[in-house]
Design a protein around this motif. Structure first.
Motif, PDB file in Angstrom:
ATOM      1  N   ASN A  40       0.795  -1.234   0.000  1.00  0.00           N
ATOM      2  CA  ASN A  40       0.000   0.000   0.000  1.00  0.00           C
ATOM      3  C   ASN A  40       0.828   1.286   0.000  1.00  0.00           C
ATOM      4  O   ASN A  40       0.836   2.037   0.977  1.00  0.00           O
ATOM      5  CB  ASN A  40      -0.977   0.011   1.176  1.00  0.00           C
ATOM      6  N   LYS A  43      -0.225   4.986   1.249  1.00  0.00           N
ATOM      7  CA  LYS A  43      -0.231   5.430   2.640  1.00  0.00           C
ATOM      8  C   LYS A  43       1.110   6.047   3.063  1.00  0.00           C
ATOM      9  O   LYS A  43       1.294   6.361   4.222  1.00  0.00           O
ATOM     10  CB  LYS A  43      -0.576   4.262   3.571  1.00  0.00           C
ATOM     11  N   ARG A  91     -11.292  -7.772  10.449  1.00  0.00           N
ATOM     12  CA  ARG A  91     -11.038  -6.330  10.379  1.00  0.00           C
ATOM     13  C   ARG A  91     -11.336  -5.718  11.740  1.00  0.00           C
ATOM     14  O   ARG A  91     -12.290  -6.111  12.412  1.00  0.00           O
ATOM     15  CB  ARG A  91     -11.917  -5.667   9.315  1.00  0.00           C
ATOM     16  N   ALA A  97     -16.589   6.138  11.919  1.00  0.00           N
ATOM     17  CA  ALA A  97     -15.964   6.535  10.652  1.00  0.00           C
ATOM     18  C   ALA A  97     -15.315   5.327   9.969  1.00  0.00           C
ATOM     19  O   ALA A  97     -15.385   5.190   8.749  1.00  0.00           O
ATOM     20  CB  ALA A  97     -14.931   7.630  10.888  1.00  0.00           C
ATOM     21  N   ASP A  98     -14.702   4.436  10.728  1.00  0.00           N
ATOM     22  CA  ASP A  98     -14.117   3.215  10.171  1.00  0.00           C
ATOM     23  C   ASP A  98     -15.192   2.333   9.556  1.00  0.00           C
ATOM     24  O   ASP A  98     -14.990   1.712   8.524  1.00  0.00           O
ATOM     25  CB  ASP A  98     -13.426   2.375  11.253  1.00  0.00           C
ATOM     26  N   GLU A 100     -18.075   2.841   8.043  1.00  0.00           N
ATOM     27  CA  GLU A 100     -18.593   3.146   6.710  1.00  0.00           C
ATOM     28  C   GLU A 100     -17.650   2.630   5.618  1.00  0.00           C
ATOM     29  O   GLU A 100     -18.068   1.977   4.670  1.00  0.00           O
ATOM     30  CB  GLU A 100     -18.809   4.655   6.560  1.00  0.00           C
ATOM     31  N   TYR A 101     -16.356   2.903   5.767  1.00  0.00           N
ATOM     32  CA  TYR A 101     -15.364   2.434   4.805  1.00  0.00           C
ATOM     33  C   TYR A 101     -15.291   0.902   4.800  1.00  0.00           C
ATOM     34  O   TYR A 101     -15.296   0.274   3.740  1.00  0.00           O
ATOM     35  CB  TYR A 101     -13.992   3.041   5.146  1.00  0.00           C
ATOM     36  N   GLU A 102     -15.204   0.321   6.002  1.00  0.00           N
ATOM     37  CA  GLU A 102     -15.076  -1.133   6.101  1.00  0.00           C
ATOM     38  C   GLU A 102     -16.313  -1.850   5.563  1.00  0.00           C
ATOM     39  O   GLU A 102     -16.212  -2.909   4.951  1.00  0.00           O
ATOM     40  CB  GLU A 102     -14.805  -1.548   7.554  1.00  0.00           C
ATOM     41  N   TYR A 103     -17.482  -1.283   5.792  1.00  0.00           N
ATOM     42  CA  TYR A 103     -18.738  -1.854   5.297  1.00  0.00           C
ATOM     43  C   TYR A 103     -18.728  -1.888   3.764  1.00  0.00           C
ATOM     44  O   TYR A 103     -19.090  -2.890   3.147  1.00  0.00           O
ATOM     45  CB  TYR A 103     -19.910  -1.019   5.820  1.00  0.00           C
ATOM     46  N   GLN A 104     -18.281  -0.804   3.154  1.00  0.00           N
ATOM     47  CA  GLN A 104     -18.192  -0.726   1.701  1.00  0.00           C
ATOM     48  C   GLN A 104     -17.191  -1.761   1.176  1.00  0.00           C
ATOM     49  O   GLN A 104     -17.460  -2.466   0.200  1.00  0.00           O
ATOM     50  CB  GLN A 104     -17.780   0.686   1.289  1.00  0.00           C
ATOM     51  N   MET A 105     -16.023  -1.852   1.840  1.00  0.00           N
ATOM     52  CA  MET A 105     -15.012  -2.827   1.422  1.00  0.00           C
ATOM     53  C   MET A 105     -15.534  -4.257   1.546  1.00  0.00           C
ATOM     54  O   MET A 105     -15.326  -5.091   0.657  1.00  0.00           O
ATOM     55  CB  MET A 105     -13.744  -2.682   2.272  1.00  0.00           C
TER      56      MET A 105
END
Length: 170
Positions: A40, A43, A91, A97-98, A100-105
């Motif tokens: 990655n 980052k 995960r 906030a985490d 929303e991103y993790e749900y999408q992933m």
């Protein structure tokens, strides 16, 4: 039914007490937990992939968790998981906030391979604010990161900051 293999992916730049908490707890849920250290480059890592893998391996050795291994990867997570024979992605979540991103992933990963489940573990309340990015930022400004990482990781980060130079001090 065969061995249940889980993958806990991340950059681990550096590995924090929050990561170690998720590893300890995730290892109880599977027969074998693979810590997938990803490259990655987006980052802007402080440590090379090899340095991060060595750091994670060293920290795991001090934790005494038997069913965990460390493997580096530079591929799509689901392809890596398939190659390792994993049925679970672990995960960690720190805050809303985490999620929303993790749900999408997790949704995208399910579209890629619906035989691999994603499970979310909430970070211990005392560890929720810890993020590798913030640990590096605090260290780069000369702050004390002892509450967020192990002593050996703190020493690694401080040594790297000494090489790179601090961003400033107030």
């Amino acid at each position: 039914m065969g061995e249940r293999i889980g993958i806990y992916p991340g950059t681990f730049d550096p590995i924090t007490l929050g990561h170690l908490d998720i590893i300890r707890r995730g290892a109880k849920l599977v027969d074998k937990l693979i810590i997938g250290v990803t490259t990655n480059p987006s980052k802007n890592p402080m440590f090379t992939p090899t340095e991060r893998m060595d750091m994670v391996t060293r920290e795991l050795a001090t934790q005494g968790i038997e069913n965990v291994s460390v493997i580096g990867f530079n591929a799509l997570l689901m392809k890596f998981a398939e190659k390792q024979g994993a049925s679970v992605i672990v995960r960690g979540l720190r805050a809303v906030a985490d999620f929303e991103y993790e749900y999408q992933m997790a949704g995208m990963n399910q579209q890629l391979n619906d035989r691999i489940e994603t499970i979310f573990l909430m970070a211990d309340v005392s560890l929720q604010p810890i993020a590798s990015k913030l640990v590096k930022e605090i260290a780069l400004f000369g702050g004390d990161i002892s509450d967020f990482v192990t002593p050996s990781v703190r020493d690694d980060v401080v040594a790297r900051v000494d090489q790179l130079g601090r961003l400033g001090e107030y």
